[in-house]
Design a protein around this motif. Structure first.
Motif, PDB file in Angstrom:
ATOM      1  N   ILE A  93      42.161  52.676  34.584  1.00 28.29           N
ATOM      2  CA  ILE A  93      43.534  52.713  34.059  1.00 28.29           C
ATOM      3  C   ILE A  93      44.454  51.765  34.821  1.00 28.29           C
ATOM      4  O   ILE A  93      45.662  51.933  34.822  1.00 28.29           O
ATOM      5  N   GLY A  94      43.846  50.764  35.464  1.00 24.18           N
ATOM      6  CA  GLY A  94      44.646  49.668  35.982  1.00 24.18           C
ATOM      7  C   GLY A  94      44.946  49.650  37.456  1.00 24.18           C
ATOM      8  O   GLY A  94      45.626  48.740  37.933  1.00 24.18           O
ATOM      9  N   VAL A  95      44.461  50.624  38.225  1.00 25.31           N
ATOM     10  CA  VAL A  95      44.740  50.649  39.665  1.00 25.31           C
ATOM     11  C   VAL A  95      43.690  49.807  40.386  1.00 25.31           C
ATOM     12  O   VAL A  95      42.506  50.124  40.353  1.00 25.31           O
ATOM     13  N   TYR A  96      44.109  48.725  41.035  1.00 26.36           N
ATOM     14  CA  TYR A  96      43.166  47.848  41.717  1.00 26.36           C
ATOM     15  C   TYR A  96      43.546  47.579  43.168  1.00 26.36           C
ATOM     16  O   TYR A  96      42.806  46.931  43.908  1.00 26.36           O
ATOM     17  N   SER A  97      44.708  48.073  43.601  1.00 22.71           N
ATOM     18  CA  SER A  97      45.165  47.825  44.962  1.00 22.71           C
ATOM     19  C   SER A  97      46.090  48.967  45.366  1.00 22.71           C
ATOM     20  O   SER A  97      46.334  49.901  44.598  1.00 22.71           O
ATOM     21  N   ALA A 100      51.912  45.782  46.109  1.00 20.45           N
ATOM     22  CA  ALA A 100      52.278  44.605  45.311  1.00 20.45           C
ATOM     23  C   ALA A 100      51.980  44.767  43.834  1.00 20.45           C
ATOM     24  O   ALA A 100      51.638  43.812  43.149  1.00 20.45           O
ATOM     25  N   GLY A 101      52.113  45.972  43.315  1.00 18.38           N
ATOM     26  CA  GLY A 101      51.935  46.226  41.891  1.00 18.38           C
ATOM     27  C   GLY A 101      50.566  46.716  41.502  1.00 18.38           C
ATOM     28  O   GLY A 101      50.381  47.254  40.413  1.00 18.38           O
ATOM     29  N   SER A 427      38.252  46.792  31.431  1.00 22.60           N
ATOM     30  CA  SER A 427      39.576  47.397  31.631  1.00 22.60           C
ATOM     31  C   SER A 427      40.211  47.025  32.966  1.00 22.60           C
ATOM     32  O   SER A 427      41.314  47.474  33.263  1.00 22.60           O
ATOM     33  N   ILE A 428      39.546  46.209  33.762  1.00 25.24           N
ATOM     34  CA  ILE A 428      40.085  45.844  35.074  1.00 25.24           C
ATOM     35  C   ILE A 428      41.297  44.938  34.916  1.00 25.24           C
ATOM     36  O   ILE A 428      41.267  43.959  34.172  1.00 25.24           O
ATOM     37  N   VAL A 429      42.360  45.285  35.599  1.00 25.91           N
ATOM     38  CA  VAL A 429      43.571  44.472  35.612  1.00 25.91           C
ATOM     39  C   VAL A 429      43.455  43.465  36.744  1.00 25.91           C
ATOM     40  O   VAL A 429      43.135  43.823  37.883  1.00 25.91           O
ATOM     41  N   GLN A 430      43.709  42.202  36.437  1.00 27.00           N
ATOM     42  CA  GLN A 430      43.644  41.161  37.450  1.00 27.00           C
ATOM     43  C   GLN A 430      44.991  41.023  38.155  1.00 27.00           C
ATOM     44  O   GLN A 430      46.048  41.233  37.558  1.00 27.00           O
ATOM     45  N   LYS A 431      44.942  40.657  39.420  1.00 26.44           N
ATOM     46  CA  LYS A 431      46.164  40.430  40.176  1.00 26.44           C
ATOM     47  C   LYS A 431      47.010  39.373  39.491  1.00 26.44           C
ATOM     48  O   LYS A 431      46.520  38.324  39.103  1.00 26.44           O
ATOM     49  N   GLY A 432      48.288  39.662  39.312  1.00 31.67           N
ATOM     50  CA  GLY A 432      49.195  38.731  38.656  1.00 31.67           C
ATOM     51  C   GLY A 432      49.279  38.898  37.153  1.00 31.67           C
ATOM     52  O   GLY A 432      50.126  38.276  36.502  1.00 31.67           O
ATOM     53  N   ASP A 484      57.786  37.601  40.738  1.00 33.04           N
ATOM     54  CA  ASP A 484      57.331  37.450  39.361  1.00 33.04           C
ATOM     55  C   ASP A 484      57.768  38.699  38.595  1.00 33.04           C
ATOM     56  O   ASP A 484      57.168  39.765  38.741  1.00 33.04           O
ATOM     57  N   VAL A 485      58.830  38.587  37.812  1.00 32.41           N
ATOM     58  CA  VAL A 485      59.400  39.756  37.153  1.00 32.41           C
ATOM     59  C   VAL A 485      59.418  39.588  35.635  1.00 32.41           C
ATOM     60  O   VAL A 485      59.398  38.463  35.117  1.00 32.41           O
ATOM     61  N   GLU A 486      59.467  40.713  34.984  1.00 30.16           N
ATOM     62  CA  GLU A 486      59.717  40.750  33.547  1.00 30.16           C
ATOM     63  C   GLU A 486      60.955  41.607  33.311  1.00 30.16           C
ATOM     64  O   GLU A 486      60.940  42.820  33.595  1.00 30.16           O
TER      65      GLU A 486
END
Length: 593
Positions: A93-97, A100-101, A427-432, A484-486
């Motif tokens: 579900i997107g947790v990789y660290s 820093a987000g 489903s892995i979210v990449q940094k950035g 880096d913002v949205e």
């Protein structure tokens, strides 16, 4: 005759009153208090047999309720918290660290707080969130009505530190765990007549190793009898500090349970206690291999107690494996709450194990994963990240690889691991990949901390661990800080900068810009406090020391929806360097303001 009639009427009234009270009691949904410590190992309790410390209040939860002897979380903070909140494996579900987000779990996931809030509960979280700072990742956007604490990972000071309350920056009151408990007790008192869901993710015994004198004193010169059994070197002083911090947690757990008794809420309240990963140092942990950060048994096994007076058995011990993914479906089931989630739950409803004398419960596997390493736990065996197989019933220290003698079991577990990792790859979210969000239209505040920024030029981060860091050594107008913002919706925002500045740097001019919008401001107030934190440390820290940062209003800025670089730069620097930067606080200015 009239006297007899009056007596009968009184008896009838009392009987009806008791009946109504009983009916109301049976209809009332149970309150939930979910307590989680930070970096406490399975062995850091006297309940587990550790004679180095005494934890009578936490132990009582196990003695008066149900204790799960083989309960599993993930090796570090953020993944476990995400699993507890969603019932789903954090890696998918997107947790990789943890900073820093990378600590955020995906939008669209259904949280336990949202489920209970929808069912009519008042919800609150007080403590270390560590699953996203900016809305819509913030706890107030994930189903919690009230939030007090800090939303990122490790914190640099536990004595009256900078915190937040529903997005607004505030100052804590005293030792942090005591302060968080104070807020929890006030929430319980306020909601004693209505169902509530209270999440208390305490921040200790995570470093820095700070604890009040009254808890440190008994440990400072104590001779610890139970030591770490492995070849790695134990830092005895660090261990003492960790155990002192756990005893402080125990004292606060006692304050909570005493309040439930005083208010007559014990029978109406489910209390859960666990930790988020293995111990944060080499210390006694029942002979298990691994500590925090490891997918071995010692890195992922935690105490897990469930108390609900007169509703679940007293003193029951469950040997069946279970995990953090099971908490959401179990609590919803115990509270008789029907719910739906956008995605399938990985966890199981543990109610049969809690309530039934002879539960029907089949075999299962629990997956532990972190930083590309996957381990599979069955009831009896663990397949580690290198595909070594261990009989956990007879080899808790994972010393004897039995893979060669059990090829069929080995192959079946390797297939489970490989299939899971294959599914995970999609489903892995990449940094950035996901920017930092700013300006959610439904929330007033957005914090943009140094933690999430990128320094350019001579600017340096105060520590390699970013969560509680600040930017310093800003010596050139060619330097800058970018985020880096949205921006999630157009709007006008008042911006405050939390900073320090020596007297000779007064007159430095800073500019903040995003897209076509910019504002500039003169730093006209000196504030040059020393580093602090070391005065409270019981053992040398890895993290950054902190400072007393103060706010200055930079002005207002119009931001347009979209993704881009939020940039802070110096138009002019007075003295040797520009101010040190801790965070930017954006406050959406609504039309009626």
């Amino acid at each position: 005759m009239r006297h007899v009639f009056s007596i009968c009427l009184v008896i009838l009234t009392i009987s009806c009153s008791k009946k109504i009270k009983k009916e109301l009691s049976s209809e009332r949904k149970p309150n939930i208090i979910l307590i989680m410590s930070d970096d406490q190992g399975w062995g850091d309790l006297s309940y587990s047999g550790n004679t180095n410390l005494s934890t009578p209040n936490i132990d009582t939860l196990g003695k008066n309720g149900v204790s799960f002897e083989h309960f599993y979380v993930q090796p570090v903070c953020s993944p476990t918290r995400a699993e507890l909140l969603t019932g789903r494996y954090a890696a998918r579900i997107g947790v990789y660290s943890t900073s820093a987000g990378g600590e955020r779990f995906n939008l669209g996931e259904t949280t336990i707080a949202e489920i209970f809030k929808k069912a009519g509960y008042n919800t609150a979280a007080y403590g270390k969130w560590h699953n996203g700072m900016q809305p819509p990742y913030h706890p107030n956007a994930r189903g919690f009505d009230d939030y007090y604490g800090f939303a990122s990972g490790h914190w640099g000071n536990y004595f009256s530190p900078m915190l937040e309350h529903n997005g607004a920056i505030v100052k804590g009151n005293g030792f942090l765990v005591d302060d968080l408990t104070d807020h929890g007790l006030a929430f319980i008192e306020k909601n004693k007549n209505e169902p509530f869901f209270l999440y208390l993710p305490f921040n200790t015994p995570h470093s820095p190793m700070q604890v009040p004198d009254g808890f440190w004193g008994p440990f400072e010169n104590k001779d610890l009898q139970m030591k770490y059994q492995g070849s790695e070197e134990e830092s005895v002083n660090f261990t003492k500090a960790a155990l002192a911090m756990v005893e402080n947690i125990d004292w606060n757990v006692g304050r909570i349970t005493d309040t439930l008794k005083k208010l007559g809420l014990e029978e109406h309240t489910i209390v859960i206690y666990l930790s988020d990963n293995g111990p944060n140092g080499w210390r006694w942990n029942g002979g298990m291999r691994g500590k925090k950060g490891s997918t071995d048994e010692g890195g992922v096994r935690t105490p897990f107690f469930v108390q609900w007076k007169n509703h679940i058995p007293k003193g029951k011990s469950v040997n069946d494996i279970a995990g953090a993914i099971d908490i959401l479906p179990t609590l919803a089931s115990l509270a008789s709450i029907d719910y739906q989630t956008e995605y399938p739950i990985d966890g199981m409803d543990l109610k049969p194990l809690l309530l039934d004398a002879s539960p029907s419960w089949g075999p299962r596997t629990i997956i532990n994963h972190w930083q590309g390493k996957t381990s599979i736990r069955t009831q009896k065996y663990r397949l580690d990240d290198k595909n070594r197989l261990y009989d956990m019933t007879n080899d808790i220290g994972q010393k004897n690889n039995v893979a060669a003698t059990m090829p069929r079991l080995l192959d079946s577990l390797v297939v489970i691991k490989n299939n899971w990792e294959t599914q995970l790859n999609g489903s892995i979210v990449q940094k950035g990949e996901r920017p930092i969000t700013l300006g959610h239209p439904n929330f007033t505040y957005t914090q943009i901390p140094a933690r999430d920024g990128i320094p350019h030029g001579t600017i340096a981060r105060s520590n390699q661990w970013p969560n509680c860091s600040f930017f310093t050594h800003w010596t050139s107008v060619d330097d800058k800080i970018t985020w880096d913002v949205e921006v999630l919706a157009d709007g006008k925002f008042e911006v405050e900068l939390y900073y320090t500045c020596p007297k000779e740097s007064i007159g430095t001019t800073l500019e903040l810009n995003f897209g076509d919008s910019a504002l500039s401001s003169l730093i006209n107030k000196a504030h040059n406090p020393p580093l602090m934190g070391m005065e409270h440390d019981r053992d040398p820290r890895m993290e950054s020391y902190v400072k007393d940062f103060i706010p200055i209003k930079l002005g207002t800025i119009d931001l347009k929806k979209g993704r881009g670089a939020l940039t802070l730069k110096a138009l002019e620097i007075k003295g040797k360097q520009a101010p040190e930067i801790r965070l930017l606080q954006f406050r959406r200015i609504h039309d009626n303001q």
